[in-house]
Design an enzyme around this catalytic site. Structure first.
Site, PDB file in Angstrom:
ATOM      1  N   LYS A  59       0.998  -0.812  -0.081  1.00  0.00           N
ATOM      2  CA  LYS A  59      -0.402   0.141  -0.368  1.00  0.00           C
ATOM      3  C   LYS A  59       0.649   1.403  -0.207  1.00  0.00           C
ATOM      4  CE  LYS A  59      -4.259  -2.575   2.135  1.00  0.00           C
ATOM      5  NZ  LYS A  59      -4.756  -2.791   3.316  1.00  0.00           N
ATOM      6  N   GLN A 103      -4.740  -1.580   9.869  1.00  0.00           N
ATOM      7  CA  GLN A 103      -4.655  -3.033   9.162  1.00  0.00           C
ATOM      8  C   GLN A 103      -5.738  -3.955   9.995  1.00  0.00           C
ATOM      9  OE1 GLN A 103      -3.507  -3.825   5.588  1.00  0.00           O
ATOM     10  NE2 GLN A 103      -4.496  -5.435   6.329  1.00  0.00           N
ATOM     11  N   ASP A 126     -11.600   2.943   4.238  1.00  0.00           N
ATOM     12  CA  ASP A 126     -11.399   1.635   3.832  1.00  0.00           C
ATOM     13  C   ASP A 126     -12.725   1.259   3.524  1.00  0.00           C
ATOM     14  OD1 ASP A 126      -9.525  -0.851   3.764  1.00  0.00           O
ATOM     15  OD2 ASP A 126      -9.488  -0.667   5.616  1.00  0.00           O
TER      16      ASP A 126
END
Ligand code: NDP
Length: 302
Positions: A59, A103, A126
Site C-alpha cells: 500500500k 490494517q 476502507d
C-alpha cells in the site's frame, strides 16, 4: 479425451488497475498543484502478522507511485487499546492525513470494531465505519469498501449497464458480500445474496448473469453451476498446500477456474483479477477524501 473448450474472456483486473492508478496519479498531481500538498494516507499496522506486513508495504509503495503521501505507523503487538485510540485520534486531527487505514486483523485483545468506530468517517477510506455502511445503504455520499467497489468497476467496464441483470453474490461479509450486493442493487441488477445456509446453491448460482464469489473456499463454484455466458467475478484468495514446483503454495479463487472457463462468458483470474483492484480503489478513495477535505469536486473518471 476431448479438448478443453474455452469460451470465457479473461477480465484483466491487473491491467484495469494499472490504468486506474495512472489516472489517479495524474489527478493526484493536479491536486498537489492546486493545494500545495499531496493527498495523504496513514496506514496503521499493529503487531507482526506476516501477510499484513506485505499488504502494508504494498500500500505504501502504491501510494508513493501515485503521488500520494504515505504515513506508516508500525506499532508493537503489545500496544494497548488506549495507545491505539490515541494514535487514531491524532490522525483524525492531522490536516495532512486524508485517509486512515488500520490494517486488520488486529492482535488478540484489541477490539477491531472499537478502533474502526474511532476513525473519522470522512477519513475512513476502507469504508468499514458503520456511518459509511449506513451511507451506502441509504444512498448518501461516503466511502465504499475497496474490494466490492473494484468488482463493480470491472463489471461495468466489461458489461456496461447492469440494469435488469440477475446477480448472485455468494458471501455476506460486511467487507465484501453485503456492500457488493448493495452496489449491484444500486446499479439496477436483481440481486440474490447466498451464504452457508443457502439451499441448492448450484441451482441459485445457475440463474445468474453475474456471479460474485466471496467465500474463502478454494474452487467451490463448479463449472456446471454457471449459466453459459455468465460473467464471473472471483474475489476468493486461497493458498493451497505447498508443492514441489510451488513451495509457497498456489493461489486459487473460490471458482474452479478451469471448469468455469469452458462455460462463462467472462471471468476474473486469481491472481490478477480482483486482487489488484483493491489497492487501486484504496488510492482512489484517498484521492476522493483529499478533494472533499479541500472543498474541491472529485475528479471525473476515477
Ligand atoms: P468471510 O469469511 O468474512 O465471509 C465468507 C462468506 O462466505 C460468509 O458469508 C459465509 O456464509 C459464506 N460461506 C462460507 N462457506 C460457504 C458455503 N459452503 N456456501 C456458501 N457460502 C459460504 O470472508 P470475506 O468476505 O472476508 O472474504 C471472502 C474471500 O474473499 C476470502 O477468500 C478472502 O481471502 C477474499 N478477499 C479478497 C480480497 C481481495 O482483495 N481480492 C479482499 C477481501 C477478501 P455465512 O455468513 O453463512 O457464514
Amino acid at each position: 479425451m476431448g479438448e478443453t473448450v474455452t469460451t470465457a474472456a479473461r477480465i484483466d483486473g491487473k491491467a484495469f488497475a494499472e490504468g486506474l492508478r495512472a489516472r489517479i496519479g495524474a489527478a493526484a498531481a493536479a491536486f498537489t498543484q492546486a493545494t500545495a500538498r499531496r493527498p495523504g494516507l496513514a496506514v496503521v499496522l499493529v503487531g507482526d502478522d506476516a501477510a499484513s506486513q506485505v499488504y502494508v508495504g504494498a500500500k505504501a509503495k502504491a501510494c508513493e507511485a501515485a503521488g500520494i503521501a504515505s504515513f506508516e505507523h508500525r506499532l508493537p503487538a503489545t500496544t494497548s487499546a488506549a495507545e491505539l485510540l490515541t494514535l487514531v485520534e491524532r490522525l483524525n486531527r492531522d490536516p495532512e492525513v486524508d485517509g486512515i487505514l488500520v490494517q486488520l486483523p488486529l492482535p488478540q485483545g484489541l477490539d477491531e470494531q472499537a478502533v474502526i468506530a474511532a476513525i473519522d468517517p470522512d477519513k475512513d477510506v476502507d469504508g468499514f465505519h458503520v456511518i459509511n455502511a449506513g451511507r451506502l445503504s441509504v444512498g448518501q455520499e461516503g466511502f465504499v469498501p475497496c474490494t466490492p467497489l473494484g468488482c463493480l468497476m470491472l463489471l461495468q467496464d466489461h458489461l456496461g449497464d447492469l440494469s435488469g441483470l440477475d446477480a448472485v453474490v455468494i458471501g455476506r461479509s460486511n467487507i465484501v458480500g453485503k456492500p457488493m450486493a448493495q452496489l449491484l442493487t444500486d446499479a439496477n441488477a436483481t440481486v440474490t445474496i447466498a451464504h452457508s445456509r443457502t439451499k441448492n446453491l448450484p441451482e441459485v448460482v445457475r440463474r445468474a448473469d453475474i456471479v460474485v464469489a466471496a467465500v474463502g473456499r478454494p474452487g467451490m463454484v463448479r463449472g456446471d453451476w454457471i449459466k453459459p455466458g455468465a460473467t464471473v467475478i472471483d474475489v476468493g484468495i486461497n493458498r493451497l498446500a505447498p508443492t514441489e514446483d510451488k513451495p509457497k503454495g498456489r493461489l486459487v479463487g473460490d471458482v474452479h477456474y478451469g471448469e468455469a472457463l469452458a462455460v462463462a462468458g467472462a471471468i476474473t483470474p486469481v491472481p490478477g483479477g480482483v486482487g489488484p483492484m483493491t489497492i487501486a480503489v484504496l488510492l482512489r478513495n484517498t484521492l476522493v477524501a483529499a478533494h472533499r477535505h479541500a472543498g474541491l469536486d472529485a475528479p471525473e473518471g476515477i
